[in-house]
Design a protein around this motif. Structure first.
Motif, PDB file in Angstrom:
ATOM      1  N   LYS A 207      -1.931 -25.914 -56.039  1.00  0.00           N
ATOM      2  CA  LYS A 207      -3.359 -26.222 -56.151  1.00  0.00           C
ATOM      3  C   LYS A 207      -4.125 -25.708 -54.930  1.00  0.00           C
ATOM      4  O   LYS A 207      -5.206 -25.127 -55.055  1.00  0.00           O
ATOM      5  CB  LYS A 207      -3.583 -27.729 -56.323  1.00  0.00           C
ATOM      6  CG  LYS A 207      -5.027 -28.071 -56.650  1.00  0.00           C
ATOM      7  CD  LYS A 207      -5.161 -29.489 -57.102  1.00  0.00           C
ATOM      8  CE  LYS A 207      -4.696 -29.528 -58.531  1.00  0.00           C
ATOM      9  NZ  LYS A 207      -5.029 -30.705 -59.272  1.00  0.00           N
ATOM     10  N   THR A 208      -3.534 -25.881 -53.747  1.00  0.00           N
ATOM     11  CA  THR A 208      -4.178 -25.390 -52.526  1.00  0.00           C
ATOM     12  C   THR A 208      -4.280 -23.870 -52.560  1.00  0.00           C
ATOM     13  O   THR A 208      -5.309 -23.294 -52.216  1.00  0.00           O
ATOM     14  CB  THR A 208      -3.392 -25.850 -51.278  1.00  0.00           C
ATOM     15  OG1 THR A 208      -3.290 -27.272 -51.315  1.00  0.00           O
ATOM     16  CG2 THR A 208      -4.078 -25.431 -50.004  1.00  0.00           C
ATOM     17  N   ARG A 209      -3.209 -23.221 -52.997  1.00  0.00           N
ATOM     18  CA  ARG A 209      -3.207 -21.753 -53.103  1.00  0.00           C
ATOM     19  C   ARG A 209      -4.287 -21.290 -54.092  1.00  0.00           C
ATOM     20  O   ARG A 209      -4.981 -20.304 -53.866  1.00  0.00           O
ATOM     21  CB  ARG A 209      -1.826 -21.277 -53.523  1.00  0.00           C
ATOM     22  CG  ARG A 209      -1.583 -19.809 -53.338  1.00  0.00           C
ATOM     23  CD  ARG A 209      -0.169 -19.354 -53.676  1.00  0.00           C
ATOM     24  NE  ARG A 209       0.867 -20.358 -53.698  1.00  0.00           N
ATOM     25  CZ  ARG A 209       1.608 -20.740 -52.650  1.00  0.00           C
ATOM     26  NH1 ARG A 209       1.423 -20.173 -51.489  1.00  0.00           N
ATOM     27  NH2 ARG A 209       2.523 -21.664 -52.770  1.00  0.00           N
TER      28      ARG A 209
ATOM     29  N   LYS B 118     -23.237 -17.679 -48.212  1.00  0.00           N
ATOM     30  CA  LYS B 118     -23.861 -18.088 -49.471  1.00  0.00           C
ATOM     31  C   LYS B 118     -22.934 -18.893 -50.370  1.00  0.00           C
ATOM     32  O   LYS B 118     -23.386 -19.500 -51.335  1.00  0.00           O
ATOM     33  CB  LYS B 118     -24.356 -16.854 -50.228  1.00  0.00           C
ATOM     34  CG  LYS B 118     -25.498 -16.141 -49.544  1.00  0.00           C
ATOM     35  CD  LYS B 118     -25.903 -14.917 -50.326  1.00  0.00           C
ATOM     36  CE  LYS B 118     -26.937 -14.113 -49.555  1.00  0.00           C
ATOM     37  NZ  LYS B 118     -27.205 -12.832 -50.210  1.00  0.00           N
ATOM     38  N   THR B 119     -21.648 -18.895 -50.079  1.00  0.00           N
ATOM     39  CA  THR B 119     -20.687 -19.620 -50.910  1.00  0.00           C
ATOM     40  C   THR B 119     -20.652 -21.088 -50.502  1.00  0.00           C
ATOM     41  O   THR B 119     -20.555 -21.411 -49.328  1.00  0.00           O
ATOM     42  CB  THR B 119     -19.278 -19.005 -50.761  1.00  0.00           C
ATOM     43  OG1 THR B 119     -19.324 -17.652 -51.200  1.00  0.00           O
ATOM     44  CG2 THR B 119     -18.260 -19.765 -51.585  1.00  0.00           C
ATOM     45  N   THR B 120     -20.713 -21.962 -51.497  1.00  0.00           N
ATOM     46  CA  THR B 120     -20.648 -23.406 -51.234  1.00  0.00           C
ATOM     47  C   THR B 120     -19.273 -23.948 -51.649  1.00  0.00           C
ATOM     48  O   THR B 120     -18.524 -23.289 -52.376  1.00  0.00           O
ATOM     49  CB  THR B 120     -21.731 -24.162 -52.031  1.00  0.00           C
ATOM     50  OG1 THR B 120     -21.419 -24.066 -53.431  1.00  0.00           O
ATOM     51  CG2 THR B 120     -23.129 -23.599 -51.759  1.00  0.00           C
ATOM     52  N   MET B 121     -18.982 -25.137 -51.195  1.00  0.00           N
ATOM     53  CA  MET B 121     -17.744 -25.797 -51.598  1.00  0.00           C
ATOM     54  C   MET B 121     -17.743 -26.014 -53.115  1.00  0.00           C
ATOM     55  O   MET B 121     -16.710 -25.911 -53.763  1.00  0.00           O
ATOM     56  CB  MET B 121     -17.580 -27.128 -50.863  1.00  0.00           C
ATOM     57  CG  MET B 121     -17.409 -26.980 -49.359  1.00  0.00           C
ATOM     58  SD  MET B 121     -15.857 -26.240 -48.882  1.00  0.00           S
ATOM     59  CE  MET B 121     -14.839 -27.710 -48.730  1.00  0.00           C
ATOM     60  N   GLY B 122     -18.923 -26.283 -53.681  1.00  0.00           N
ATOM     61  CA  GLY B 122     -19.041 -26.436 -55.137  1.00  0.00           C
ATOM     62  C   GLY B 122     -18.712 -25.139 -55.862  1.00  0.00           C
ATOM     63  O   GLY B 122     -18.065 -25.160 -56.915  1.00  0.00           O
TER      64      GLY B 122
ATOM     65  N   ALA C 198     -12.176 -22.330 -58.816  1.00  0.00           N
ATOM     66  CA  ALA C 198     -10.778 -22.784 -58.872  1.00  0.00           C
ATOM     67  C   ALA C 198     -10.509 -23.658 -60.098  1.00  0.00           C
ATOM     68  O   ALA C 198      -9.350 -23.910 -60.434  1.00  0.00           O
ATOM     69  CB  ALA C 198     -10.427 -23.556 -57.601  1.00  0.00           C
ATOM     70  N   GLY C 199     -11.580 -24.130 -60.746  1.00  0.00           N
ATOM     71  CA  GLY C 199     -11.406 -24.989 -61.908  1.00  0.00           C
ATOM     72  C   GLY C 199     -10.960 -26.400 -61.545  1.00  0.00           C
ATOM     73  O   GLY C 199     -10.230 -27.042 -62.297  1.00  0.00           O
ATOM     74  N   VAL C 200     -11.415 -26.858 -60.367  1.00  0.00           N
ATOM     75  CA  VAL C 200     -11.063 -28.200 -59.914  1.00  0.00           C
ATOM     76  C   VAL C 200     -12.347 -28.936 -59.520  1.00  0.00           C
ATOM     77  O   VAL C 200     -13.406 -28.331 -59.358  1.00  0.00           O
ATOM     78  CB  VAL C 200     -10.089 -28.168 -58.706  1.00  0.00           C
ATOM     79  CG1 VAL C 200      -8.783 -27.491 -59.089  1.00  0.00           C
ATOM     80  CG2 VAL C 200     -10.717 -27.498 -57.496  1.00  0.00           C
ATOM     81  N   ALA C 201     -12.224 -30.236 -59.336  1.00  0.00           N
ATOM     82  CA  ALA C 201     -13.362 -31.035 -58.886  1.00  0.00           C
ATOM     83  C   ALA C 201     -13.659 -30.719 -57.411  1.00  0.00           C
ATOM     84  O   ALA C 201     -12.759 -30.367 -56.647  1.00  0.00           O
ATOM     85  CB  ALA C 201     -13.057 -32.518 -59.041  1.00  0.00           C
ATOM     86  N   ARG C 202     -14.906 -30.847 -57.036  1.00  0.00           N
ATOM     87  CA  ARG C 202     -15.286 -30.586 -55.646  1.00  0.00           C
ATOM     88  C   ARG C 202     -14.526 -31.502 -54.695  1.00  0.00           C
ATOM     89  O   ARG C 202     -14.125 -31.084 -53.608  1.00  0.00           O
ATOM     90  CB  ARG C 202     -16.799 -30.740 -55.474  1.00  0.00           C
ATOM     91  CG  ARG C 202     -17.276 -30.162 -54.168  1.00  0.00           C
ATOM     92  CD  ARG C 202     -18.747 -29.939 -54.165  1.00  0.00           C
ATOM     93  NE  ARG C 202     -19.453 -31.207 -54.250  1.00  0.00           N
ATOM     94  CZ  ARG C 202     -20.725 -31.364 -53.985  1.00  0.00           C
ATOM     95  NH1 ARG C 202     -21.453 -30.332 -53.614  1.00  0.00           N
ATOM     96  NH2 ARG C 202     -21.288 -32.538 -54.092  1.00  0.00           N
ATOM     97  N   GLN C 203     -14.283 -32.731 -55.100  1.00  0.00           N
ATOM     98  CA  GLN C 203     -13.533 -33.661 -54.252  1.00  0.00           C
ATOM     99  C   GLN C 203     -12.107 -33.156 -54.008  1.00  0.00           C
ATOM    100  O   GLN C 203     -11.544 -33.366 -52.933  1.00  0.00           O
ATOM    101  CB  GLN C 203     -13.500 -35.067 -54.868  1.00  0.00           C
ATOM    102  CG  GLN C 203     -12.888 -36.096 -53.937  1.00  0.00           C
ATOM    103  CD  GLN C 203     -13.629 -36.206 -52.595  1.00  0.00           C
ATOM    104  OE1 GLN C 203     -14.850 -36.288 -52.544  1.00  0.00           O
ATOM    105  NE2 GLN C 203     -12.884 -36.174 -51.498  1.00  0.00           N
ATOM    106  N   THR C 204     -11.530 -32.461 -54.980  1.00  0.00           N
ATOM    107  CA  THR C 204     -10.188 -31.891 -54.817  1.00  0.00           C
ATOM    108  C   THR C 204     -10.193 -30.855 -53.702  1.00  0.00           C
ATOM    109  O   THR C 204      -9.266 -30.792 -52.893  1.00  0.00           O
ATOM    110  CB  THR C 204      -9.713 -31.256 -56.144  1.00  0.00           C
ATOM    111  OG1 THR C 204      -9.728 -32.246 -57.169  1.00  0.00           O
ATOM    112  CG2 THR C 204      -8.318 -30.663 -56.005  1.00  0.00           C
TER     113      THR C 204
END
Length: 186
Positions: free
Chosen positions: A4-6, A23-27, A33-39
């Motif tokens: 998942k980290t990879r 310009k890239t956000t964590m969101g 990545a197809g994961v939740a932002r909290q992940t």
């Protein structure tokens, strides 16, 4: 690194290349990545830590590719060419394909300087070990081996500056390789 980290790191690399680091956000990374932002936040406290992981992963992949290529040949000439192929040439092509990657590469020294320094040490050691293993014990060098490695490594990494296209970079890298081989034979 977990799968998942990879996946998050790969997604971040894609987003940084597409939109640039600033310009890239964590969101954006989470969505790619197809994961939740909290992940993403559970894996990395912030974007700079993700950038460090991107640099580490890219460096490890390049190192692995070069080492595999070096295992297929005994020729110093071929080994230096492999370094160029998987290093400066690959990265130049990536920058040409994704111009925002240039902003990322320029910003690496600030956000991921520790990773860059560790990679520099790793490459210099690998190049030194490779050259020493391939040289005859009777060879008299025109300069200390560390100076020859420094010349080859620094010149190769900086060869991209001011070039117009891939052909010009290839020509410049070929000259650097010839000069290095001449220093080894002198």
């Amino acid at each position: 690194m977990t799968d998942k980290t990879r996946m998050i790191v790969t997604a971040a690399a894609n987003m940084f290349a597409r939109y640039g680091y600033s310009k890239t956000t964590m969101g954006d990374i989470a969505a790619e990545a197809g994961v939740a932002r909290q992940t993403v936040y559970n894996a990395f406290p912030g974007k700079e830590e993700i950038l460090r992981a991107v640099v580490r992963q890219a460096g490890d992949e390049t190192y692995t590719a070069v080492m595999a290529s070096w295992g297929d040949t005994d020729s110093i000439d071929d080994k230096l060419s492999a370094f160029h192929q998987y290093g400066p040439l690959k990265w130049f092509e990536a920058i040409c394909a994704a111009p925002d990657l240039a902003e990322l590469m320029d910003g690496l020294h600030r956000a991921a300087s520790e990773e860059i320094s560790a990679l520099d040490l790793k490459w210099r050691a690998a190049l030194t070990d490779m050259l020493l293993a391939k040289m005859e014990t009777t060879t008299t060098l025109s300069a200390p081996i560390d100076d020859i490695v420094d010349f080859f490594y620094a010149a190769s990494l900086n060869a991209k500056h001011g070039v117009q296209d891939l052909a010009q970079l290839r020509s410049r890298l070929a000259t650097i390789k010839l000069a290095t081989l001449a220093l080894l034979k002198a």
